[in-house]
Design an enzyme around this catalytic site. Structure first.
Site, PDB file in Angstrom:
ATOM      1  N   ASP A   1       0.994  -1.853   0.252  1.00 17.57           N
ATOM      2  CA  ASP A   1      -0.443   0.288   0.000  1.00 17.57           C
ATOM      3  C   ASP A   1       1.048   0.806   0.528  1.00 17.57           C
ATOM      4  O   ASP A   1       2.660   0.815  -0.066  1.00 17.57           O
ATOM      5  CB  ASP A   1      -1.070  -0.004   1.336  1.00 17.57           C
ATOM      6  CG  ASP A   1      -1.016   0.254   2.680  1.00 17.57           C
ATOM      7  OD1 ASP A   1       1.067   0.327   2.752  1.00 17.57           O
ATOM      8  OD2 ASP A   1      -1.254   0.305   3.644  1.00 17.57           O
TER       9      ASP A   1
ATOM     10  N   ASP B   1      -1.020  -2.259   6.309  1.00 21.54           N
ATOM     11  CA  ASP B   1      -1.327  -1.711   7.553  1.00 21.54           C
ATOM     12  C   ASP B   1      -1.918  -1.396   8.162  1.00 21.54           C
ATOM     13  O   ASP B   1      -2.527  -0.608   8.967  1.00 21.54           O
ATOM     14  CB  ASP B   1       0.103  -0.526   8.834  1.00 21.54           C
ATOM     15  CG  ASP B   1      -0.356   0.712   8.030  1.00 21.54           C
ATOM     16  OD1 ASP B   1      -0.698   0.819   6.644  1.00 21.54           O
ATOM     17  OD2 ASP B   1      -0.071   1.104   8.112  1.00 21.54           O
TER      18      ASP B   1
ATOM     19  N   ASP C   1      -6.293  -3.773   4.699  1.00 20.74           N
ATOM     20  CA  ASP C   1      -5.277  -4.869   3.836  1.00 20.74           C
ATOM     21  C   ASP C   1      -5.288  -6.024   4.701  1.00 20.74           C
ATOM     22  O   ASP C   1      -4.696  -7.445   4.089  1.00 20.74           O
ATOM     23  CB  ASP C   1      -3.897  -4.066   3.800  1.00 20.74           C
ATOM     24  CG  ASP C   1      -3.834  -2.808   3.506  1.00 20.74           C
ATOM     25  OD1 ASP C   1      -4.061  -2.477   2.825  1.00 20.74           O
ATOM     26  OD2 ASP C   1      -2.830  -2.223   4.468  1.00 20.74           O
TER      27      ASP C   1
ATOM     28  N   ASN D   1      25.501 -43.953   8.285  1.00 24.48           N
ATOM     29  CA  ASN D   1      24.889 -42.538   7.715  1.00 24.48           C
ATOM     30  C   ASN D   1      24.722 -41.892   8.465  1.00 24.48           C
ATOM     31  O   ASN D   1      24.678 -40.716   9.144  1.00 24.48           O
ATOM     32  CB  ASN D   1      23.888 -43.613   8.000  1.00 24.48           C
ATOM     33  CG  ASN D   1      21.949 -43.096   7.277  1.00 24.48           C
ATOM     34  OD1 ASN D   1      22.777 -42.621   6.723  1.00 24.48           O
ATOM     35  ND2 ASN D   1      21.200 -43.386   7.796  1.00 24.48           N
TER      36      ASN D   1
HETATM   37  N1  LIG Z   1     -10.557   8.514   9.162  1.00 24.43           N
HETATM   38  C1  LIG Z   1     -10.532   8.928   7.278  1.00 24.43           C
HETATM   39  N2  LIG Z   1     -12.126   9.727   7.297  1.00 24.43           N
HETATM   40  C2  LIG Z   1     -11.982  10.347   6.359  1.00 24.43           C
HETATM   41  N3  LIG Z   1     -11.844   9.549   4.966  1.00 24.43           N
HETATM   42  C3  LIG Z   1     -10.815   8.716   4.898  1.00 24.43           C
HETATM   43  C4  LIG Z   1     -10.699   8.577   6.447  1.00 24.43           C
HETATM   44  N4  LIG Z   1      -9.599   7.732   6.324  1.00 24.43           N
HETATM   45  C5  LIG Z   1      -9.599   7.344   4.619  1.00 24.43           C
HETATM   46  N5  LIG Z   1     -10.358   8.182   4.369  1.00 24.43           N
HETATM   47  C6  LIG Z   1     -10.494   8.778   2.744  1.00 24.43           C
HETATM   48  O1  LIG Z   1     -10.509   7.279   1.840  1.00 24.43           O
HETATM   49  C7  LIG Z   1      -9.258   6.385   1.476  1.00 24.43           C
HETATM   50  C8  LIG Z   1      -8.675   5.239   1.049  1.00 24.43           C
HETATM   51  O2  LIG Z   1      -8.305   4.996   2.494  1.00 24.43           O
HETATM   52  P1  LIG Z   1      -6.383   4.968   2.876  1.00 24.43           P
HETATM   53  O3  LIG Z   1      -6.226   5.601   1.969  1.00 24.43           O
HETATM   54  O4  LIG Z   1      -6.681   4.609   4.086  1.00 24.43           O
HETATM   55  O5  LIG Z   1      -6.802   3.260   2.399  1.00 24.43           O
HETATM   56  P2  LIG Z   1      -5.366   2.671   1.826  1.00 24.43           P
HETATM   57  O6  LIG Z   1      -5.895   1.474   0.273  1.00 24.43           O
HETATM   58  O7  LIG Z   1      -4.745   2.024   3.106  1.00 24.43           O
HETATM   59  O8  LIG Z   1      -4.496   3.075   1.015  1.00 24.43           O
HETATM   60  P3  LIG Z   1      -3.069   3.473   1.348  1.00 24.43           P
HETATM   61  O9  LIG Z   1      -2.075   3.058   0.593  1.00 24.43           O
HETATM   62  O10 LIG Z   1      -2.313   4.926   1.414  1.00 24.43           O
HETATM   63  O11 LIG Z   1      -2.463   3.623   2.875  1.00 24.43           O
HETATM   64  C9  LIG Z   1      -8.512   7.847   1.318  1.00 24.43           C
HETATM   65  O12 LIG Z   1      -7.657   8.345   0.146  1.00 24.43           O
HETATM   66  C10 LIG Z   1      -9.181   8.500   1.567  1.00 24.43           C
HETATM   67  O13 LIG Z   1      -9.245   9.435   1.134  1.00 24.43           O
HETATM   68 MG   LIG Z   2      -3.445   1.981   3.843  1.00 25.23          MG
END
Ligand SMILES: Nc1ncnc2c1ncn2[C@@H]1O[C@H](COP(=O)(O)OP(=O)(O)OP(=O)(O)O)[C@@H](O)[C@H]1O
Ligand SMILES: [Mg+2]
Length: 857
Positions: free
Chosen positions: A338, A603, A607, A696
């Site tokens: 990620d 993390d 995931d 052996n």
């Molecule tokens: N606490 C939150 N409040 C509001 N929006 C959120 C929050 N957490 C995540 N998001 C939105 O959801 C999207 C996806 O979440 P996140 O980035 O954690 O995903 P990810 O797949 O783990 O990405 P990364 O590779 O950055 O870890 C974020 O880019 C953000 O726009």
């Molecule tokens: Mg993430």
């Protein structure tokens, strides 16, 4: 039967009122007292299931005794006692003790290593004791404890729900059903409906082995450890992860050897009965041959190699939860990761809070702060960044009298998070989330305190603001709000919101990621980014760390692709953006199916499915419980650099294990020919059963040093994978070399020295004993490397020491009276003059054969 009663008991408990339960478990909403908890821990035991218990020492001893080698030795010892050969019986007993002790020690030590490693990463539970909430190790939870649950927690033991808030549980480990189940406590008016349900379907029962997908809850623990519902099925659940490619290969090799033995045993027996007319000797000889072919050291060598590797990795702050993961680490050729914290800094910083046109705006910050502060779900880096900023800059809210009404936790398909608050008697819902997903639920914007309906022009203007921020590598979140009337909110209320503005976070690429990624790529590991964030930010970060992200795929793109089309694309594309957890997992699954060994590093709780599916799931110690639980490798420091070290170590372990397998397989294959030829033509046994066993044993002890051997740098430049074709090829080409020299030795002994009668068999056997022992040992030095042995590539000191040990043992047995115990006799000086030529000839031919193999492989 037992499972049924367990379920029944839980079911009965679940239908009681909280008051009744508190009485039954002598506890209260303040939880247990510390002293009571301690007493219960002693009487109920640790909260672990039997499958996690270490194997007791006596069982390891017993397992060591079950070894075929040991059984044959004991049998031979027994026969020796009957035939009054006490000397032989004594020697054989000593050998048994020696062999059993070594395998006990190895087994015990590797178990200890893996337990120690597991203890370094501890899961905790938030219990209420003495009226205070505290984090305690999950295995110390006792019946009667009150435990608080949050998104991403594992349910520590079986319990009944007391209160809940949008609590969704993943029960797939119990039911196989992967859809989330909503759980809620028992109240007066749902009692009837509850009483008709089975235990797992009861909305107020929570089970060990399941985890919280979203929401919160408070549970009273009813059963812990082996008494839980999960206790009985844990065995199959923990062992369910598919075998690694290495393990599959290993099983094939073992099966192959067993087949070889099954065919050879009767053949050797019958041949020798006919040629020697001594049924019992022929029988024991056939058994000894079978034992010689059994790779009894294989599990031991594999385990100690893995344990050794795990210890070395622990020094680099890489904790291996399951030893076999090391093999996959060495074989990994694609690493998916990620974005946040892996290739970007582990800290996201709030930089901007702006209105829809990009001008700084305090209201946006205030509302974002309220949202992050009052949500109680999993707090991620972005929420932390908002709260940090607010306190660091000593900001003050311009409102008073704030109380919380309700919330809708974040999830990875909506990508939004809402809280409902009452601010100075006005009810508002504040929602923040990913720009694209927010756009779907907003219909207006607030500009200078005025609510204006969205127009295409406004949308264009806002897009330009977002893109600008994204291009600077900033992740953007939309903050919106609306007035509400009711006292609860749910997902359907997330509509007709008014956009206040955006908050921008700096999520810069990590400097160390650049070198780590290029080094991984140089060593044959392709790095791909699978993120939930949007493509523009992700692209910027990818460019910064040297990942080719010219082409990318979005979650919505891949949902429209067939498996075949996506597989094809996934091979070529290095960036996947806006993926939800299921889409991440799908990409990994398809890459795996296409023949890759795939690692995934992440993390978040989003995931977890990918971590479970990947061949190597890599996470960090600070991740949520379910994330850590899904991973096989935990980094104490989240960095790609240590991962690079881990990959190298994984390969080193793999190469050393492969050495043993290749050498054993080929030398066994060669021995088969030698023994068949000798059995057919000699009037006596080419070696006594005892001598075969001693040879052996000595040889096995020598191989114990393999896990400590050096590995040529060239061998770990690229991922190392199991290759059955090469292994067979190697065996067929290298094995017969030793047969040639065995037969040559037979001819010299039989015709040259005239050891051709039963009376002179001792000398013949002694001659072959020495040749066999020394050639097999030196073969290790030639076959351990692709290069010229001793000169271009040298074994490690431990290997030289054990090799020296074999020479000394061989010398003592052949030249001193020690050999008489095994009916070995002294040989004439002339033989010892010829001996070095046999050995040197063998080494030269072997080196040539190895070269031929390398050219053709
Ligand atoms: N606490 C939150 N409040 C509001 N929006 C959120 C929050 N957490 C995540 N998001 C939105 O959801 C999207 C996806 O979440 P996140 O980035 O954690 O995903 P990810 O797949 O783990 O990405 P990364 O590779 O950055 O870890 C974020 O880019 C953000 O726009
Ligand atoms: Mg993430």
């Amino acid at each position: 039967m037992e499972k049924k009663t367990k379920a029944f008991e839980l079911q009965q408990l679940a239908l009681q009122s909280t008051k009744q339960l508190y009485e039954a478990y002598t506890t209260s909403s303040d939880g247990l007292t510390a002293s009571e908890a301690k007493a219960r821990l002693e009487s109920f035991g640790m909260n672990i299931v039997a499958a996690q218990n270490p194997i007791p020492a006596w069982k390891i001893w017993l397992n060591a005794l079950k070894d075929p080698f040991v059984i044959v030795l004991l049998l031979l010892a027994f026969v020796s006692v009957i035939t009054n050969d006490y000397e032989a019986a004594l020697v054989m007993s000593l050998m048994v003790i020696c062999s059993v002790s070594i395998s006990f020690y190895q087994e015990y030590a590797s178990q200890k290593t893996s337990i120690n490693l597991r203890e370094m990463i501890e899961n905790t539970a938030a219990v209420i004791r003495d009226g205070q909430q505290q984090e305690i190790p999950m295995d110390e939870v006792v019946p009667g404890d009150i435990v608080k649950l949050h998104t991403g927690d594992m349910i520590p033991a079986d319990g009944v729900l007391l209160t809940s808030n949008d609590l969704f549980i993943n029960q797939s480990s119990l039911t196989g059903e992967s859809l989330p189940v909503e759980k809620m406590p028992l109240i007066e008016n749902n009692q009837d409906a509850f009483s008709k349900k089975s235990a797992v379907d009861l909305p107020n029962l929570l089970f060990m082995g399941t985890d919280v997908l979203s929401g919160q809850g408070l549970i009273l623990i009813l059963k812990t450890g082996q008494a839980t519902f999960f206790g009985d099925i844990a065995q199959s659940a923990t062992g369910s992860k598919a075998d690694t490619a290495f393990e599959v290969g290993l099983k094939k090799v073992s099966a192959l050897l067993l087949k070889m033995i099954a065919i050879l045993f009767p053949v050797v027996f019958v041949l020798n009965v006919f040629t020697k007319h001594d049924v019992s000797n022929a029988f024991f000889f056939a058994i000894a041959v079978a034992v010689g072919l059994t790779p009894e050291m294989l599990p031991m060598i594999v385990n100690s190699n893995l344990a050794k590797g795990a210890q070395r990795l622990a020094k680099e702050k890489v904790i291996v939860k399951k030893l076999s993961a090391i093999q996959n680490l060495g074989a990994m050729d694609i690493l998916c990761t990620d974005k946040t914290g892996t290739i970007t800094e582990d800290r996201v910083v709030l930089m901007h809070y702006v209105d829809p046109f990009g001008n700084e705006n305090e209201a946006v910050l205030n509302y974002a702060y309220l949202n992050s502060k009052y949500q109680t779900g999993w707090r991620n880096l972005m929420d932390v960044a908002v709260l940090d900023y607010f306190s660091r800059e000593k900001k003050q809210l311009p409102f008073e009298n704030i109380s919380k009404i309700d919330e809708i936790p974040f999830d990875f398909s909506r990508r939004r998070l809402s809280v409902a608050l009452s601010i100075a008697d006005e009810k508002v819902m504040i929602t923040k989330g990913a720009v694209e997903e927010m756009a779907e639920v907003c219909d207006s914007v607030l500009i200078n305190g005025e609510k204006i309906a969205l127009t295409p022009e406004l949308i264009e203007q806002m897009k330009a603001v977002n893109v600008k921020m994204n291009q600077d590598g900033m992740r953007v979140i939309t903050v919106a709000q609306k007035s509400i009337q009711s006292d609860t909110i749910n997902i359907s209320d997330e509509k007709e919101l008014t956009i206040l503005g955006f908050i921008g976070f700096l999520d810069p690429a990590k400097a160390s990621a650049i070198t780590a990624i290029s080094s991984l790529q140089a060593h044959g590991v392709t790095v791909k980014v699978l993120t939930g964030d949007n493509a523009i930010v992700a692209q910027k970060v990818c460019v910064d760390v040297g990942i080719n992200a010219e082409h990318y795929l979005l979650g919505t793109d891949i949902d429209q692709m067939s498996d075949a089309a996506l597989t094809d694309q996934a091979e070529r594309v290095h960036l996947f953006a806006k993926l939800n957890p299921m889409q991440k997992e799908r990409v990994i699954k398809l890459l795996k199916q296409n023949g890759h060994t795939v690692g995934f590093m992440g993390d978040g709780i989003n995931d977890a499915p990918s971590l479970r599916t990947a061949d190597v799931g890599i996470s960090v110690d600070t991740a949520a419980d379910i994330t850590k639980d899904a991973s096989t490798i935990i980094l104490l420091e989240k960095s790609l650099e240590v991962l690079e070290v881990g990959v190298q170590e994984g390969r080193r372990v793999f190469v050393n294990m492969m050495k043993y397998i290749k050498i054993t397989l080929s030398s066994n294959f060669g021995n088969v020919f030698s023994i068949l030829i000798a059995s057919a033509f000699l009037p006596f046994l080419p070696m006594l059963s005892m001598q075969l066993l001693v040879q052996n044993l000595i040889y096995d002890v020598a191989q114990l040093a393999i896990p400590w051997d050096n590995v040529d740098p060239e061998e770990i430049e690229k991922p190392v994978t199991w290759n059955m074709k090469n292994l067979v090829h190697f065996t067929v080409l290298i094995g017969p070399v030793s047969s040639i020299f065995d037969v040559l030795t037979f001819i010299i002994l039989y015709f040259g020295f005239h050891y051709n009668t039963v009376a002179s068999q001792g000398a013949f056997q002694s001659g072959w004993f020495a040749v066999g022992l020394i050639t097999q040992t030196l073969a290790l030095h030639i076959l351990r490397t692709k290069k010229l042995p001793f000169i271009k590539s040298r074994a490690s000191l431990p290997v030289f020491i054990t090799t020296g040990g074999v020479f000394i043992a061989g010398g003592l047995l052949s030249m001193t009276s020690l050999g008489h115990f095994f009916d070995l006799t002294h040989l004439p000086v002339n033989y010892w003059l010829i001996f070095p030529f046999i050995i040197i000839g063998y080494l030269i031919v072997l080196q040539v054969a190895k070269r031929i193999y390398q050219k053709s492989a």
